[in-house]
Design a protein around this motif. Sequence first.
Motif, PDB file in Angstrom:
ATOM      1  N   GLY A 348      40.441  44.625  47.931  1.00 33.42           N
ATOM      2  CA  GLY A 348      41.555  44.992  47.053  1.00 33.42           C
ATOM      3  C   GLY A 348      41.388  44.413  45.658  1.00 33.42           C
ATOM      4  N   ALA A 349      40.790  43.223  45.588  1.00 34.00           N
ATOM      5  CA  ALA A 349      40.605  42.587  44.273  1.00 34.00           C
ATOM      6  C   ALA A 349      39.576  43.371  43.462  1.00 34.00           C
ATOM      7  N   GLU A 350      38.536  43.875  44.154  1.00 35.27           N
ATOM      8  CA  GLU A 350      37.496  44.651  43.443  1.00 35.27           C
ATOM      9  C   GLU A 350      38.061  45.972  42.913  1.00 35.27           C
ATOM     10  N   LEU A 351      38.992  46.548  43.679  1.00 35.98           N
ATOM     11  CA  LEU A 351      39.528  47.860  43.294  1.00 35.98           C
ATOM     12  C   LEU A 351      40.785  47.761  42.436  1.00 35.98           C
ATOM     13  N   ALA A 352      41.303  46.545  42.283  1.00 40.56           N
ATOM     14  CA  ALA A 352      42.639  46.396  41.683  1.00 40.56           C
ATOM     15  C   ALA A 352      42.738  47.005  40.282  1.00 40.56           C
ATOM     16  N   LYS A 353      41.689  46.836  39.480  1.00 40.95           N
ATOM     17  CA  LYS A 353      41.745  47.332  38.102  1.00 40.95           C
ATOM     18  C   LYS A 353      41.737  48.866  38.080  1.00 40.95           C
ATOM     19  N   VAL A 354      40.865  49.444  38.905  1.00 39.16           N
ATOM     20  CA  VAL A 354      40.797  50.914  38.986  1.00 39.16           C
ATOM     21  C   VAL A 354      42.150  51.457  39.461  1.00 39.16           C
ATOM     22  N   TRP A 355      42.682  50.793  40.466  1.00 39.24           N
ATOM     23  CA  TRP A 355      43.985  51.173  41.038  1.00 39.24           C
ATOM     24  C   TRP A 355      45.077  51.091  39.967  1.00 39.24           C
ATOM     25  N   GLU A 356      45.093  49.977  39.260  1.00 41.47           N
ATOM     26  CA  GLU A 356      46.113  49.749  38.226  1.00 41.47           C
ATOM     27  C   GLU A 356      46.020  50.828  37.136  1.00 41.47           C
ATOM     28  N   ASP A 357      44.801  51.058  36.635  1.00 44.02           N
ATOM     29  CA  ASP A 357      44.636  52.046  35.562  1.00 44.02           C
ATOM     30  C   ASP A 357      45.039  53.436  36.042  1.00 44.02           C
ATOM     31  N   ALA A 358      44.664  53.758  37.281  1.00 49.08           N
ATOM     32  CA  ALA A 358      44.982  55.093  37.804  1.00 49.08           C
ATOM     33  C   ALA A 358      46.492  55.267  37.893  1.00 49.08           C
ATOM     34  N   PRO A 419      44.721  52.364  52.908  1.00 47.36           N
ATOM     35  CA  PRO A 419      43.753  51.511  53.597  1.00 47.36           C
ATOM     36  C   PRO A 419      42.787  50.888  52.578  1.00 47.36           C
ATOM     37  N   LEU A 420      42.312  49.697  52.903  1.00 49.75           N
ATOM     38  CA  LEU A 420      41.477  48.940  51.959  1.00 49.75           C
ATOM     39  C   LEU A 420      40.059  49.504  51.865  1.00 49.75           C
ATOM     40  N   ILE A 421      39.769  50.550  52.633  1.00 54.88           N
ATOM     41  CA  ILE A 421      38.451  51.205  52.557  1.00 54.88           C
ATOM     42  C   ILE A 421      38.458  52.369  51.562  1.00 54.88           C
ATOM     43  N   ILE A 422      39.564  52.569  50.877  1.00 55.29           N
ATOM     44  CA  ILE A 422      39.694  53.742  49.985  1.00 55.29           C
ATOM     45  C   ILE A 422      38.580  53.742  48.928  1.00 55.29           C
ATOM     46  N   SER A 423      38.129  54.957  48.564  1.00 51.30           N
ATOM     47  CA  SER A 423      37.111  55.072  47.507  1.00 51.30           C
ATOM     48  C   SER A 423      37.793  55.295  46.158  1.00 51.30           C
ATOM     49  N   GLU A 424      37.028  55.094  45.092  1.00 51.83           N
ATOM     50  CA  GLU A 424      37.606  55.301  43.754  1.00 51.83           C
ATOM     51  C   GLU A 424      38.021  56.759  43.576  1.00 51.83           C
ATOM     52  N   SER A 425      37.230  57.682  44.147  1.00 49.77           N
ATOM     53  CA  SER A 425      37.604  59.091  43.955  1.00 49.77           C
ATOM     54  C   SER A 425      38.873  59.425  44.740  1.00 49.77           C
ATOM     55  N   GLN A 426      39.076  58.748  45.869  1.00 48.54           N
ATOM     56  CA  GLN A 426      40.323  58.990  46.613  1.00 48.54           C
ATOM     57  C   GLN A 426      41.536  58.409  45.863  1.00 48.54           C
ATOM     58  N   ILE A 427      41.312  57.326  45.136  1.00 47.74           N
ATOM     59  CA  ILE A 427      42.405  56.800  44.285  1.00 47.74           C
ATOM     60  C   ILE A 427      42.764  57.868  43.242  1.00 47.74           C
ATOM     61  N   GLY A 428      41.717  58.465  42.660  1.00 44.25           N
ATOM     62  CA  GLY A 428      41.942  59.538  41.682  1.00 44.25           C
ATOM     63  C   GLY A 428      42.700  60.703  42.305  1.00 44.25           C
ATOM     64  N   GLU A 429      42.361  61.002  43.544  1.00 48.65           N
ATOM     65  CA  GLU A 429      43.005  62.130  44.242  1.00 48.65           C
ATOM     66  C   GLU A 429      44.513  61.854  44.430  1.00 48.65           C
ATOM     67  N   ILE A 430      44.834  60.616  44.823  1.00 51.12           N
ATOM     68  CA  ILE A 430      46.253  60.256  45.018  1.00 51.12           C
ATOM     69  C   ILE A 430      47.022  60.485  43.719  1.00 51.12           C
TER      70      ILE A 430
END
Length: 442
Positions: A348-358, A419-430
Amino acid sequence: MPTPSNVAPNDLSAFWMPFTANRQFKKSPRMFVAAKDMHYTTSDGRQVLDGTAGLWCVNAGHARPKIVEAIARQAAELDYAPAFQMGHPKAFELANRLVDLTPQGLDHVLFTNSGSESVETALKVALAYHKVRGEGSRTRLIGRERAYHGVNFGGISVGGIVTNRKMFGTLLTGVDHMPHTHNPAKNAFSRGLPEHGADLADELERIVTLHDASTIAAVIVEPVAGSTGVLIPPAGYLKRLRDITRKHGILLIFDEVITGYGRLGTPFGADYFGVTPDIMVTAKGLTNGVIPMGAVMVSSEIHDTFMQGPEHLIEFFHGYTYSGNPVASAAALATLETYKDEGLLTRGAELAKVWEDALHSLKGVPHVVDIRNIGLVGAIELEPIAGSPTKRAFSAFLKAYEQGLLVRTTGDIIALSPPLIISESQIGEIVSTLGGILKTLE
Ligand SMILES: Cc1ncc(COP(=O)(O)O)c(C=O)c1O
């Protein structure tokens, strides 16, 4: 011979569904029939991206092989062992693994079957602890407005969600509540921890002054309030609560049913905030949601206080038929192994920035009045339709489901916790699915 039944197998009326608009659902059911990794399969064969890890619990994604195999193996080998006055190795092994994982000082574990039971267990430990050590006047429990601590009587008493409380009488006596920390007027569109509001922790000092510390057993808070719509604590707030509770000899309980097991990008919320409670309440992600199980971690000071008197006597009169159930223990061990193998407790820490920006890219989209995020949790708060609160977010939920995305709503807030296995493209999809939906909403 099957027993004759007056109900057809696919009749939906018998099951009174939990926290569900039953009549709406049964007119237009939404059924999942399978799940794998990031997706559910619906009864009409569609794939739905899981934006909520089920109910904040499927942190490793669905149908993970190690967990599935461990459950099958354990059920065949030792299906059940009595929980009282008997043991089995896996429960002890799991307790040791959990103690290794939790912040230093939380060295003993009580097992339960849900978050609600974990909360009750924690509150009872707190009350009994003070009694055993000769401060039986400490009977008050302090919760917080808008808190969710499950649905049992202790949990709804310290909880602060009006709809969950108002039907059920006077609840536990001797409970008081701190104010919630949600302040969109000052903190809207905060990225991570909101800046304003640490001083709200000082309300605990006011409550202590009102009741006197000698009457207060414990304070319980969710590090991040999840079910009430992702209320993220202002910077410094939890540290202040820790200082005040310590100063007055009051136990601090963190309800980590949502924040535990990697949700914030750290193993527990306690790690994220650098604040160690006296008691930590967990469930959900402990078994990846596959088998019901909860765990309550307590400090050695608390545990050791109970370990006195004649050795043949039970030290704490509390427990469940299924506390540390062998199959649940096996599921939890396999879950922890999966988290470790794949680095999920910190992903989650690795993805947090991508998640936040999205998420924050939705600022300016119609109806959006606030966006907030922490770790792999987020919320999009909508302006309610005048006179019809909750309707706008519920419409977004229904449309998202139709378009292949599972979100969760509470009030007019859309909550996300994939889920914590989410990919960056799936974050984009959401985010792109939600953005499209919000533009079409009434
Ligand atoms: C913080 C918190 N505590 C307790 C619970 C209750 O857990 P359960 O539904 O497993 O009883 C929940 C469930 O969402 C929760 O979020």
